[in-house]
Design an enzyme around this catalytic site. Structure first.
Site, mmCIF file in Angstrom:
data_model
loop_
_atom_site.group_PDB
_atom_site.id
_atom_site.type_symbol
_atom_site.label_atom_id
_atom_site.label_comp_id
_atom_site.label_asym_id
_atom_site.label_seq_id
_atom_site.Cartn_x
_atom_site.Cartn_y
_atom_site.Cartn_z
ATOM 1 N N ARG A 147 -19.547 -27.236 21.823
ATOM 2 C CA ARG A 147 -18.106 -27.302 22.052
ATOM 3 C C ARG A 147 -17.711 -26.128 22.924
ATOM 4 O O ARG A 147 -18.034 -24.983 22.591
ATOM 5 C CB ARG A 147 -17.367 -27.229 20.706
ATOM 6 C CG ARG A 147 -15.894 -27.540 20.803
ATOM 7 C CD ARG A 147 -15.165 -27.240 19.500
ATOM 8 N NE ARG A 147 -14.708 -25.865 19.456
ATOM 9 C CZ ARG A 147 -13.768 -25.390 18.629
ATOM 10 N NH1 ARG A 147 -13.204 -26.198 17.737
ATOM 11 N NH2 ARG A 147 -13.399 -24.139 18.655
ATOM 12 N N TYR A 159 -6.346 -20.697 20.916
ATOM 13 C CA TYR A 159 -7.193 -21.132 19.802
ATOM 14 C C TYR A 159 -8.663 -21.228 20.230
ATOM 15 O O TYR A 159 -8.975 -21.790 21.282
ATOM 16 C CB TYR A 159 -6.755 -22.514 19.270
ATOM 17 C CG TYR A 159 -7.865 -23.139 18.473
ATOM 18 C CD1 TYR A 159 -8.140 -22.686 17.190
ATOM 19 C CD2 TYR A 159 -8.695 -24.096 19.036
ATOM 20 C CE1 TYR A 159 -9.217 -23.186 16.475
ATOM 21 C CE2 TYR A 159 -9.774 -24.603 18.331
ATOM 22 C CZ TYR A 159 -10.020 -24.143 17.048
ATOM 23 O OH TYR A 159 -11.102 -24.632 16.358
ATOM 24 N N ASP A 213 -11.945 -29.232 21.865
ATOM 25 C CA ASP A 213 -10.908 -29.377 20.831
ATOM 26 C C ASP A 213 -9.557 -28.988 21.428
ATOM 27 O O ASP A 213 -9.357 -27.827 21.799
ATOM 28 C CB ASP A 213 -11.258 -28.449 19.655
ATOM 29 C CG ASP A 213 -10.397 -28.689 18.419
ATOM 30 O OD1 ASP A 213 -9.370 -29.399 18.535
ATOM 31 O OD2 ASP A 213 -10.749 -28.161 17.349
ATOM 32 N N HIS A 215 -6.803 -29.242 19.695
ATOM 33 C CA HIS A 215 -6.097 -28.677 18.548
ATOM 34 C C HIS A 215 -4.658 -29.165 18.421
ATOM 35 O O HIS A 215 -3.737 -28.351 18.189
ATOM 36 C CB HIS A 215 -6.181 -27.150 18.576
ATOM 37 C CG HIS A 215 -6.537 -26.556 17.243
ATOM 38 N ND1 HIS A 215 -5.624 -25.923 16.456
ATOM 39 C CD2 HIS A 215 -7.691 -26.539 16.546
ATOM 40 C CE1 HIS A 215 -6.202 -25.512 15.339
ATOM 41 N NE2 HIS A 215 -7.459 -25.883 15.363
ATOM 42 N N GLU A 239 -11.462 -33.741 20.871
ATOM 43 C CA GLU A 239 -11.005 -33.651 19.480
ATOM 44 C C GLU A 239 -9.513 -33.329 19.412
ATOM 45 O O GLU A 239 -9.018 -32.504 20.186
ATOM 46 C CB GLU A 239 -11.817 -32.549 18.802
ATOM 47 C CG GLU A 239 -11.381 -32.193 17.399
ATOM 48 C CD GLU A 239 -12.260 -31.082 16.830
ATOM 49 O OE1 GLU A 239 -13.389 -30.858 17.331
ATOM 50 O OE2 GLU A 239 -11.800 -30.423 15.886
ATOM 51 N N GLU A 265 -9.721 -33.631 10.964
ATOM 52 C CA GLU A 265 -10.031 -32.481 10.103
ATOM 53 C C GLU A 265 -8.872 -32.166 9.156
ATOM 54 O O GLU A 265 -9.073 -31.555 8.124
ATOM 55 C CB GLU A 265 -10.419 -31.252 10.939
ATOM 56 C CG GLU A 265 -9.302 -30.695 11.784
ATOM 57 C CD GLU A 265 -9.773 -29.579 12.715
ATOM 58 O OE1 GLU A 265 -10.863 -29.692 13.269
ATOM 59 O OE2 GLU A 265 -9.033 -28.601 12.861
ATOM 60 N N ARG A 286 -13.277 -36.966 11.418
ATOM 61 C CA ARG A 286 -13.653 -35.574 11.141
ATOM 62 C C ARG A 286 -13.402 -35.120 9.713
ATOM 63 O O ARG A 286 -13.587 -33.955 9.378
ATOM 64 C CB ARG A 286 -12.897 -34.641 12.098
ATOM 65 C CG ARG A 286 -13.232 -34.959 13.508
ATOM 66 C CD ARG A 286 -13.575 -33.844 14.421
ATOM 67 N NE ARG A 286 -13.200 -32.513 14.084
ATOM 68 C CZ ARG A 286 -14.082 -31.575 13.723
ATOM 69 N NH1 ARG A 286 -15.368 -31.863 13.616
ATOM 70 N NH2 ARG A 286 -13.662 -30.355 13.473
ATOM 71 N N GLU A 342 -20.225 -30.426 12.664
ATOM 72 C CA GLU A 342 -19.834 -29.142 13.256
ATOM 73 C C GLU A 342 -20.558 -28.001 12.537
ATOM 74 O O GLU A 342 -20.689 -28.007 11.319
ATOM 75 C CB GLU A 342 -18.316 -28.957 13.123
ATOM 76 C CG GLU A 342 -17.789 -27.682 13.772
ATOM 77 C CD GLU A 342 -16.260 -27.587 13.707
ATOM 78 O OE1 GLU A 342 -15.656 -28.235 12.838
ATOM 79 O OE2 GLU A 342 -15.682 -26.855 14.536
ATOM 80 N N TRP A 406 0.015 -25.324 16.369
ATOM 81 C CA TRP A 406 -1.047 -24.341 16.608
ATOM 82 C C TRP A 406 -2.389 -25.009 16.564
ATOM 83 O O TRP A 406 -3.022 -25.703 16.574
ATOM 84 C CB TRP A 406 -1.054 -23.213 15.581
ATOM 85 C CG TRP A 406 -2.191 -22.286 15.890
ATOM 86 C CD1 TRP A 406 -2.223 -21.349 16.883
ATOM 87 C CD2 TRP A 406 -3.467 -22.228 15.262
ATOM 88 N NE1 TRP A 406 -3.441 -20.724 16.904
ATOM 89 C CE2 TRP A 406 -4.227 -21.255 15.925
ATOM 90 C CE3 TRP A 406 -4.050 -22.946 14.200
ATOM 91 C CZ2 TRP A 406 -5.535 -20.943 15.570
ATOM 92 C CZ3 TRP A 406 -5.344 -22.643 13.832
ATOM 93 C CH2 TRP A 406 -6.079 -21.647 14.527
HETATM 94 O O1 EZ4 Z 1 -8.729 -24.499 13.337
HETATM 95 O O2 EZ4 Z 1 -10.608 -24.959 10.342
HETATM 96 O O3 EZ4 Z 1 -12.689 -27.833 14.863
HETATM 97 N N1 EZ4 Z 1 -12.383 -26.884 14.202
HETATM 98 C C1 EZ4 Z 1 -11.139 -26.444 14.015
HETATM 99 C C2 EZ4 Z 1 -10.989 -25.289 13.063
HETATM 100 C C3 EZ4 Z 1 -9.590 -25.173 12.467
HETATM 101 C C4 EZ4 Z 1 -9.665 -24.376 11.187
HETATM 102 C C5 EZ4 Z 1 -8.306 -24.302 10.513
HETATM 103 O O4 EZ4 Z 1 -8.417 -23.667 9.279
HETATM 104 O O5 EZ4 Z 1 -10.210 -26.961 14.586
HETATM 105 O O6 EZ4 Z 1 -11.383 -24.117 13.730
HETATM 106 CO CO CO Z 2 -10.764 -28.894 15.305
#
Ligand code: EZ4
Ligand code: CO
Length: 406
Positions: A147, A159, A213, A215, A239, A265, A286, A342, A406
């Protein structure tokens, strides 16, 4: 095998972990992860104050009945706090049943479907050049799936990107006494991400799976734009392209791109992903053991996914404890529709608190063959790392301060 005691252990070897330990009249103990990053004590209280009293005296072998007792029996269903607590009990009971059987957990699930578990790692860089170096470094460690996340020109903290003040710790601190604030610009990010993957793909060649990702930060049409712009670089997956709770957003994304999509997730039950799976709006789900109701519920999600050609891609960031990682690896070795797992290595401090049988070897992992899920806790060592209040950051739009995802 009767449950005689259950205890919640909260420790912070670098970051907070919540662990449930169940004891039985056979002398066997089972462990479950109950960590919910940034809201740890809510789950600890849910367990200690409301769940543990109901466990004492129950037959530890009745995993299915206990799951429904806690899920239906609470009347109030779903939600990350509830489902993480149920997951901890469920994981500990599977651990106990496998120990009682003298077998590794994957044998009870149906046995190994594969010899080893493909994992992906995180390559995080300040800028494109640094990210390319990190991708190549992880390739050398044997990872076949990587990733890539990079700093964005004009944005201070992003992030998943390396924090220069904390060595190679990414900007996912969860270590601030109050939430830190990041500034976000979708325009800057959308310009930068295709350039990143152009550079990474050129450097690393075609034989590595690349992942990314987003996010949850993009609107549906922005997510569609990114997925389309990234098509030439043949991602393994994109993702969390857009917030996970609205399935219609994924329909729009699907109409515009063939980039494979991963999400989930933040999901905690089958009901969060039923529509996405049945309508084949995603390619990878996920959800993982700790946040999705344990092994018992996760296998139900995986079975629905299987009939719609959706594969698993369990969350495995470092805020999930080694107990979750161990359980997830048994699940991964068994689950027929496995996609990828992951893998963010824990710190040496965390690994010492949670001795485990699982192992990494050149891009793959294996849960090990000791009875149970193979992860224990050194309680004396754990006690040296007391809980510290910690929050995930929040994000605001750079141009006007609007609170963003976030
Ligand atoms: O930000 O688990 O793909 N992984 C992620 C993680 C999340 C954290 C949040 O607690 O997006 O790093
Ligand atoms: Co993620």
């Amino acid at each position: 095998m009767k449950i005689t005691a259950a205890r919640v252990i909260v420790c912070s070897p670098g970051r907070n972990f919540v662990t449930l330990k169940i004891e039985t009249d056979q002398g066997l103990t089972g462990l479950g992860d109950a960590t919910l990053n940034g809201r740890e004590l809510a789950v600890a209280s849910y367990l200690t104050d409301h769940v543990v009293p109901c466990l004492i005296g129950r037959d530890a072998h009745r995993i299915e009945d206990t799951w429904h007792y806690l899920y239906r029996g609470a009347y109030w269903r779903r939600g990350p706090v509830t489902m993480s607590a149920i997951a901890a009990v469920d994981t500990a009971l599977w651990d106990l049943k496998a120990k009682a059987a003298g077998m590794p957990l994957y044998q009870l699930l149906g046995g190994a479907s594969r010899e080893r578990v493909l994992v992906y790692c995180h390559a995080n860089g300040r800028d494109i050049e640094h990210t390319v170096d990190e991708v190549l470094r992880h390739r050398e460690l044997g990872y076949e799936a990587i990733r890539a996340q990079s700093g964005v020109p004009g944005l201070d903290k992003v992030y998943g990107v390396v924090d220069p003040d904390k060595g190679d710790q990414p900007y996912e601190p969860a270590d601030a006494d109050l939430p830190s604030e990041h500034a976000w610009s979708t325009e800057k990010y959308l310009r930068h991400a295709p350039r990143l993957f152009d550079a990474v793909r050129r450097a690393v060649g075609d034989d590595v799976h690349l992942l990314h990702d987003a996010h949850h930060r993009l609107t549906p049409i922005e997510a569609a734009r990114l997925a389309r712009d990234l098509e030439p670089f043949r991602l393994f997956w994109l993702e969390d392209a857009t917030p996970a709770e609205n399935p219609d957003a994924f329909r729009l994304l699907r109409q515009h791109s063939t980039t494979p999509i991963a999400v989930g997730e933040v999901f905690n039950t089958l009901w969060d992903c039923k529509g996405l799976i049945e309508q084949q709006l995603v390619d990878y789900i996920r959800a993982t053991v700790v946040h999705a109701g344990g092994i018992t519920h996760l296998r139900r999600i995986a079975d629905l996914a299987a009939i719609h050609q959706v594969r698993t891609g369990c969350h495995g960031a470092t805020d999930l404890s080694p107990v979750c990682m161990g359980a997830a690896l048994h699940f991964d070795l068994w689950v027929p529709n496995f996609g990828i797992q992951e893998h963010m290595p824990h710190t040496a401090e965390t690994d010492a608190v949670f001795p485990h049988a699982y192992r990494f070897e050149r891009g793959y992992m294996h849960p090990g063959d000791v009875p149970g899920h193979g992860v224990e806790i050194d309680e004396a060592l754990a006690a040296k790392y007391p809980y510290r209040r910690a929050y995930l950051p929040v994000n605001r739009q750079q141009h006007d301060g609007t609170l963003w995802h976030w």
